[in-house]
Motif scaffolding. Structure first.
Motif, PDB file in Angstrom:
ATOM      1  N   LEU A 160     -19.220  23.906  -1.990  1.00 42.34           N
ATOM      2  CA  LEU A 160     -19.789  25.301  -2.069  1.00 42.34           C
ATOM      3  C   LEU A 160     -20.773  26.051  -0.875  1.00 42.34           C
ATOM      4  N   SER A 180     -22.286  20.239  -2.601  1.00 38.56           N
ATOM      5  CA  SER A 180     -23.661  20.917  -1.589  1.00 38.56           C
ATOM      6  C   SER A 180     -22.212  21.881  -0.731  1.00 38.56           C
ATOM      7  N   LEU A 236     -25.215  26.258  -5.534  1.00 42.52           N
ATOM      8  CA  LEU A 236     -25.337  25.538  -4.558  1.00 42.52           C
ATOM      9  C   LEU A 236     -27.038  25.536  -4.656  1.00 42.52           C
TER      10      LEU A 236
END
Length: 119
Positions: free
Chosen positions: A56, A53, A16
């Motif tokens: 994650l 993103s 991330l």
């Protein structure tokens, strides 16, 4: 099991961080005044990184909740004690301070000839 989940959590956190660092700025914050904020104009890569993103972040939330749940319910012996509790049971208890028990000194009284009343 918990160790495996913690390793997965660390890998997801590092991934991330990399995803966030690779993304192009959206024009706010520190990059608002620079002309190079949208220099390359790669829109498709930004979408993939943004969705990655979010995936994650969801994975990190699920992993932390599962680690917490397994940590609270699992890893207990039949007696329900942990290694820390066993270590605490082995240490000897210290005697408390002697505040008025046997061997304590008597309270100090003023001499008989002095006046103790306030004026």
């Amino acid at each position: 099991m918990v160790t495996f989940l913690i390793i997965l959590l660390v890998i997801a956190c590092v991934a991330l961080g990399l995803f966030v660092l690779v993304q192009n700025p959206k024009g706010g914050g520190l990059a608002a005044g620079s002309a190079s904020s949208n220099m390359f104009g790669v829109q498709r890569t930004g979408d993939v990184l943004e969705k990655g993103s979010w995936v994650l972040i969801a994975l990190i939330v699920v992993l932390t909740l599962s680690i917490t749940t397994i940590g609270k319910t699992g890893n207990h012996d039949a007696a329900g004690s942990s290694k820390i509790q066993e270590q605490l049971d082995k240490t000897p208890n210290q005697a408390p301070l002697n505040l008025g028990g046997a061997g304590a000194t008597a309270p100090v009284t003023p001499p008989a000839g002095t006046d103790t009343s306030k004026k």
